[in-house]
Design an enzyme around this catalytic site. Structure first.
Site, PDB file in Angstrom:
ATOM      1  N   SER A 123      -9.034   2.299  -4.856  1.00  0.00           N
ATOM      2  CA  SER A 123      -8.270   2.873  -5.973  1.00  0.00           C
ATOM      3  C   SER A 123      -6.884   3.336  -5.567  1.00  0.00           C
ATOM      4  CB  SER A 123      -9.019   4.066  -6.565  1.00  0.00           C
ATOM      5  OG  SER A 123     -10.225   3.634  -7.122  1.00  0.00           O
ATOM      6  N   HIS A 389     -10.120  -2.159  -9.991  1.00  0.00           N
ATOM      7  CA  HIS A 389     -10.867  -3.148  -9.201  1.00  0.00           C
ATOM      8  C   HIS A 389     -12.229  -3.277  -9.846  1.00  0.00           C
ATOM      9  CE1 HIS A 389     -13.088   0.290  -7.815  1.00  0.00           C
ATOM     10  NE2 HIS A 389     -11.955   0.879  -7.494  1.00  0.00           N
TER      11      HIS A 389
HETATM   12 ZN    ZN Z   1     -14.720   3.472  -5.857  1.00  0.00          ZN
END
Ligand code: ZN
Ligand code: NAG
Ligand code: NAG
Ligand code: NAG
Ligand code: NAG
Length: 523
Positions: A123, A389
């Site tokens: 992240s 993601h």
């Molecule tokens: Zn994560």
């Protein structure tokens, strides 16, 4: 040319209106019976309605006054699919047919999420991409790829610091803010205002613990209070009091602060603001906040991350409630705003393979987007929804339609004749729960002996790990409002801020105002 286009558009609209007449007014998307799926007419009319909706939506080419970026942390495409089914099944409609709020948007694209040095991202490096437009190294935030993990000196050099779209908005005379369900110092929100060579440098205590000198390595909480962007954010909401308080004080919930430098950054935040700066610590104060008298708003609702919505005791505001309060304050700026909203705990639940919580957090995220749409005008507000993601979650086997998305599959494995869940992960923790040794052979546990009705049920996985990992698949981007048609196609995640900047005339790249300066939409 313009006249010709006008008449062509009008002719198309008229034709389309006639076809709408022929196929009847758009029916509700909600389906209450799966038997309708077996009708040929259903599918034909459904497709005609979809086509009609597309044809009757001309591209919106106004200048975006406001931009809201919604980030579902770890919200992979299968998470969205399972989330819509989960939501529909809870509402008693055919889940497969259901749409989450952002699935109603007309324009969707795919974002490639890999980072400079990792095929599968985290992240932190992705926050640099989708907020500052430059891909970076794994675990670093708001710095160029010249900065390696833990390079504190490199992260302090001006030439290595990236500026986020929040900085672009402030420079362009707009307001900016952030809302998250995680600590406000966590990786994704930190991408809005921080520059750090390690996402875990959330407090000076964390910096020391990781073997660095806090004097030469400003922590993320400090940057939220002192930083060029941090100090100018009008709205900051989420969790994480302990990162802001000295180890000699406790927060309102009774948790000891973490800071070693003796600074009370919450008090400092309030004292340093011009105008009326409000600090709030509970949902009651959030819901009764008067935006008209609030110039700055700092809401911290937990010592760490906010509680999962499914665990909530009504003390924690929902993401939709925080989004509403943030928009009420930011929309007072006549020049407009940039707001970052993160559904941050979809990711955490996936890491624990607690699929039900991940899907519920996805539905909560969708509710926040619904609220934002209610409160804004699509002719002047660009809303972009994406993920940083993916995750390893998959929906697999051949479950029947209307099979519970969080339950067992309708069929057995054709190898071991044991049931399996529709949802599973490629890897995850607690493999002992799913595998046992019998007569020297490894066998799967019979899942009928486990309780998948429990909100904390963990789901089966292949490779044993201490926690489930991220996935490297592309994530979807959903856009609505001015220039939302730019967001189609397959592109690098780092293109996102330039597209938002183009629409709103912000940032270093080419913008709409460079082409043809034009006023905002006027009703
Ligand atoms: Zn994560
Ligand atoms: C879907 O399954 C649920 C639970 O088995 C059942 O109650 C519901 O009636 C079914 N829905 C439809 C539309 O058939
Ligand atoms: C609090 O921080 C000070 C300053 O670094 C340190 O000396 C002290 O041991 C800490 N106290 C606790 C209880 O951790
Ligand atoms: C909320 O916080 C305020 C002070 O900030 C406090 O007076 C009030 O009692 C709190 N309310 C609840 C329900 O905890
Ligand atoms: C903070 O989060 C924890 C963990 O989810 C939860 O147990 C606790 O009740 C929350 N505290 C508040 C004040 O909401």
């Amino acid at each position: 040319m313009d006249t010709l286009r006008f008449w062509l558009a009008l002719a198309l609209q008229l034709t389309v209106s006639r076809s709408q007449y022929r196929y009847g007014p758009a029916k509700s998307w909600d389906l209450h019976s799966i038997s309708e799926l077996k009708s040929k007419e259903f599918w034909f009319h459904d497709a005609q309605r979809t086509l009609y909706e597309k044809l009757s939506t001309p591209p919106n080419q106004y200048r975006a006054k406001n931009v809201i970026f919604f980030l579902g942390d770890g919200m992979s495409v299968p998470t969205v699919t399972a989330g819509r089914i989960f939501d529909g099944q809870l509402r008693g409609v055919v889940g497969e047919r259901n749409r989450l709020e952002f699935e109603k948007f007309n324009y969707v694209g795919l974002s490639k999420t890999y980072c400079v040095n990792k095929q599968v991202a985290d992240s932190a490096c992705t926050a640099s991409a989708y907020l500052s437009g430059i891909k970076a190294n794994y675990l670093t935030i708001g710095v160029t790829p010249d900065v390696e993990l833990n390079d504190c000196a490199g992260a302090r050099l001006a030439k290595n610091r990236l500026s986020s779209i929040a900085a672009w908005a402030l420079k362009g005379g707009k307001s900016a803010g952030l809302v998250t369900t995680t600590r406000v110092t966590h990786a994704s929100p930190a991408g809005v205002y921080a520059h750090t060579s390690n996402r875990d440098f959330e407090s000076d205590y964390d910096v020391s613990k990781l073997g660095q000198n806090p004097g030469g390595c400003p922590d993320i909480a400090t940057q939220l209070i002192d930083g060029e962007v941090g100090q100018r954010l009008r709205v900051v909401m989420g969790g994480g009091t302990i990162k802001f308080l000295p180890n000699t004080t406790t927060d309102v919930y009774g948790n000891k602060g973490q800071r070693l430098d003796g600074r009370n950054l919450i008090d400092e935040w309030q004292q340093s603001k011009p105008g009326n700066a409000r600090v709030i610590f509970n949902r009651t104060d959030l819901l009764s906040n008067d935006p008209q008298t609030t110039d700055f708003l700092f809401g911290l609702f937990n010592a760490s991350h906010l509680a999962y919505h499914l665990d909530d005791s009504l003390d924690t505001p929902t993401l939709a409630e925080m989004t509403e309060a943030a928009l009420n304050v930011l929309s007072r700026d006549p020049a407009g705003y940039f707001l970052f909203v993160e559904g941050g705990r979809i990711d955490h639940a996936h890491h624990e393979t607690k699929a039900k919580k991940a899907l519920d957090e996805t539905v909560q995220f969708s509710e926040a987007i619904r609220k934002a749409r209610e409160l804004t005008n699509p002719w002047e507000t660009l809303i972009v929804v994406s993920a940083d993601h993916g995750h390893t979650v998959s929906i697999s086997g051949y479950p029947d339609v209307n099979n519970s998305i969080v339950g067992l599959n309708t069929e057995l494995s054709n190898v071991d004749q044991l049931p399996y869940t529709a949802i599973s992960y490629a890897n995850g923790p607690n493999y002992q729960k799913f595998y046992q040794v019998n007569d020297g052979e490894v066998e799967r546990v019979d899942l009928r002996t486990l309780d998948f009705a429990d909100r904390n049920a963990i789901y089966p996985h292949g490779v044993p790990m201490t926690e489930e990992t991220h996935g490297g698949g592309d994530v979807a981007v959903y856009a609505h409002g001015p220039w939302s048609h730019l967001f189609t196609g397959v592109y690098e995640q780092s293109s996102l801020p330039y597209m938002m900047g183009f629409a709103s005339c912000l940032g270093p790249g080419i913008t709409y105002c460079d082409l043809k300066p034009k006023a905002h939409y006027t009703p």
